[in-house]
Design an enzyme around this catalytic site. Structure first.
Site, short mmCIF file in Angstrom:
data_model
loop_
_atom_site.label_atom_id
_atom_site.label_comp_id
_atom_site.label_asym_id
_atom_site.label_seq_id
_atom_site.Cartn_x
_atom_site.Cartn_y
_atom_site.Cartn_z
N GLN A 173 4.28 -9.58 27.58
CA GLN A 173 3.35 -9.74 26.63
C GLN A 173 2.20 -9.37 26.97
OE1 GLN A 173 4.47 -12.68 23.52
NE2 GLN A 173 5.31 -13.32 25.59
N CYS B 166 -11.71 16.01 23.71
CA CYS B 166 -12.16 16.52 22.06
C CYS B 166 -13.26 15.97 21.68
CB CYS B 166 -10.89 16.41 21.33
SG CYS B 166 -10.61 14.47 20.79
N ASP C 136 -2.81 -7.38 31.10
CA ASP C 136 -3.64 -7.38 32.19
C ASP C 136 -3.27 -6.41 33.31
OD1 ASP C 136 -1.76 -8.84 33.66
OD2 ASP C 136 -2.32 -10.45 32.71
N THR D 207 5.41 -18.26 28.12
CA THR D 207 4.95 -17.74 26.79
C THR D 207 5.41 -18.94 26.07
OG1 THR D 207 5.40 -16.26 25.01
CG2 THR D 207 7.23 -16.72 26.55
N SER D 208 4.60 -19.11 24.81
CA SER D 208 4.57 -20.21 24.08
C SER D 208 5.72 -19.77 22.96
CB SER D 208 3.24 -20.35 23.17
OG SER D 208 2.66 -19.14 22.62
N GLU E 262 5.34 -26.59 29.87
CA GLU E 262 5.91 -27.66 28.87
C GLU E 262 7.10 -27.23 27.80
OE1 GLU E 262 1.80 -27.95 27.03
OE2 GLU E 262 2.10 -26.44 25.46
N HIS F 104 2.65 -5.23 24.36
CA HIS F 104 1.29 -5.22 23.90
C HIS F 104 0.41 -4.32 24.37
CE1 HIS F 104 2.31 -9.41 22.23
NE2 HIS F 104 2.95 -8.58 21.36
P1 OAD Z 1 0.30 -18.08 24.89
O1 OAD Z 1 -1.14 -18.67 25.37
O2 OAD Z 1 0.84 -18.58 23.53
O3 OAD Z 1 1.24 -19.41 25.75
C1 OAD Z 1 1.22 -19.36 27.20
C2 OAD Z 1 2.13 -20.20 27.56
O4 OAD Z 1 2.21 -20.35 28.99
C3 OAD Z 1 1.86 -21.72 26.82
O5 OAD Z 1 3.43 -21.96 26.35
C4 OAD Z 1 1.66 -22.50 28.13
O6 OAD Z 1 2.17 -23.97 28.34
C5 OAD Z 1 2.30 -21.84 29.41
N1 OAD Z 1 1.62 -21.74 30.51
C6 OAD Z 1 0.41 -21.80 30.88
N2 OAD Z 1 0.26 -21.86 32.29
C7 OAD Z 1 1.38 -21.71 32.88
C8 OAD Z 1 1.70 -21.64 34.15
N3 OAD Z 1 0.96 -21.74 35.22
N4 OAD Z 1 3.09 -21.08 34.42
C9 OAD Z 1 3.95 -21.43 33.38
N5 OAD Z 1 3.56 -21.53 32.16
C10 OAD Z 1 2.60 -21.58 31.77
O7 OAD Z 1 0.57 -16.67 25.42
P2 OAD Z 1 1.51 -15.97 24.79
O8 OAD Z 1 3.00 -16.58 24.52
O9 OAD Z 1 1.72 -14.71 26.06
O10 OAD Z 1 -0.66 -10.84 21.48
O11 OAD Z 1 1.06 -15.28 23.61
C11 OAD Z 1 1.98 -14.14 23.15
C12 OAD Z 1 1.02 -13.16 22.54
O12 OAD Z 1 0.03 -13.92 21.62
C13 OAD Z 1 -0.10 -12.68 23.55
O13 OAD Z 1 0.50 -11.26 24.13
C14 OAD Z 1 -0.98 -11.88 22.37
C15 OAD Z 1 -1.28 -13.40 21.29
O14 OAD Z 1 -1.37 -12.93 20.21
C16 OAD Z 1 -1.50 -9.85 21.44
O15 OAD Z 1 -2.57 -9.71 22.18
C17 OAD Z 1 -0.71 -8.86 20.54
#
Ligand code: OAD
Length: 254
Positions: A107, A157, A110, A195-196, A222, A125
């Site tokens: 997702q 263009c 970067d 991912t959350s 978590e 994304h």
């Molecule tokens: P979130 O910010 O929602 O979640 C990040 C997750 O990573 C959380 O569950 C944290 O507990 C966990 N976390 C943080 N640091 C960590 C580490 N060092 N090791 C392991 N886990 C860790 O991010 P995403 O789930 O990626 O979409 O969010 C999904 C999408 O929501 C993104 O791609 C974005 C956003 O809307 C778009 O931009 C379209």
């Protein structure tokens, strides 16, 4: 469901799956890049000039004020430019060599998976280093940070360029979606990392893998909604846990 903090504490049948699976997929989120210094989305550090991402990452915001949206992306690109992959990214890129078939779905926008050597990550994304011509749809890479001209325009263009990113309210690319669903449906082992698990369709990929008899392993700091469908959850930073998993498969940790 079982929760551990070390790979060596996993049950034997799970370790067996990690070692012997042939078709493996991984889904990553912002947590994988957290240790590289990239802010997570739902963390407290996601604001820019009092705007939330949800207010700027939309087609409506771009139509209203492309300069404002580009200034925000320019700020984000400038923050990201000096950042480097961490051991979690490197372990994932090494895993490609140890499994017959390995699909990485992310997702993250970067580009750090590619920088770590992952060959063809499925970028759900989009990618913040790619731009798309609003008129022609052509996609080009641009690594300038800060940008030279604002807003950037198409060399061919003269049309406006936009970030090649899926914004709130937009649909994901069909081809990319098909590859992501196939990766979840056809694997024996599915890692869900950092991912959350609250944004669709990513959130459902773990369930799809599980319904198709894959072993699902979650890595997160978590518990999340995915913990309920995972066969095992490893609580800890991905830059520590992913190298442990790579070692379990027979690789040398980065
Ligand atoms: P979130 O910010 O929602 O979640 C990040 C997750 O990573 C959380 O569950 C944290 O507990 C966990 N976390 C943080 N640091 C960590 C580490 N060092 N090791 C392991 N886990 C860790 O991010 P995403 O789930 O990626 O979409 O969010 C999904 C999408 O929501 C993104 O791609 C974005 C956003 O809307 C778009 O931009 C379209």
């Amino acid at each position: 469901m079982s929760i551990h903090t070390k790979v060596s504490d996993l049950a034997d049948n799970i370790l067996e799956k990690i070692k012997n699976s042939k078709r493996v997929s991984a889904l990553t989120g912002a947590g994988v890049s957290a240790e590289s210094g990239v802010p997570t989305f739902r963390g407290s550090d996601g604001l820019w000039n009092n705007y939330r991402a949800e207010e700027l990452a939309t087609p409506q915001a771009f139509k209203r004020d492309p300069n404002l949206v580009w200034r925000w992306y320019d700020w984000r690109r400038t923050l990201l430019a000096p950042l480097r992959p961490n051991d979690g990214h490197y372990a994932l890129s090494q895993m490609e060599k140890f499994y017959d078939d390995f699909t990485l779905v992310t997702q993250n926008v970067d580009g750090l998976h590619r920088m770590a050597g992952s060959k063809t990550p499925v970028e759900l994304h989009g990618n913040i280093w790619l731009m798309r011509c609003v008129s022609e749809g052509t996609v080009t890479e641009n690594r300038n940070a800060p940008l030279v001209a604002m807003p950037p325009v198409c060399n061919d263009c003269g049309g406006l360029l936009r970030p090649h990113i899926v914004w709130f309210g937009e649909s994901l690319d069909e081809d990319i979606l098909t590859r992501a669903f196939r990766a979840a449906e056809q694997c024996d082992l599915f890692f869900v990392i950092g991912t959350s698990g609250v944004v669709q369709p990513s959130a459902s990929l773990a369930s799809i893998a599980q319904q198709n008899s894959a072993t699902v392993i979650e890595i997160n700091l978590e518990p999340t909604p995915i913990t309920d469908v995972a066969d095992a959850t490893l609580l800890g930073p991905s830059a520590k846990i992913m190298p442990e998993l790579l070692e379990a498969v027979g690789g040398n940790p980065p």
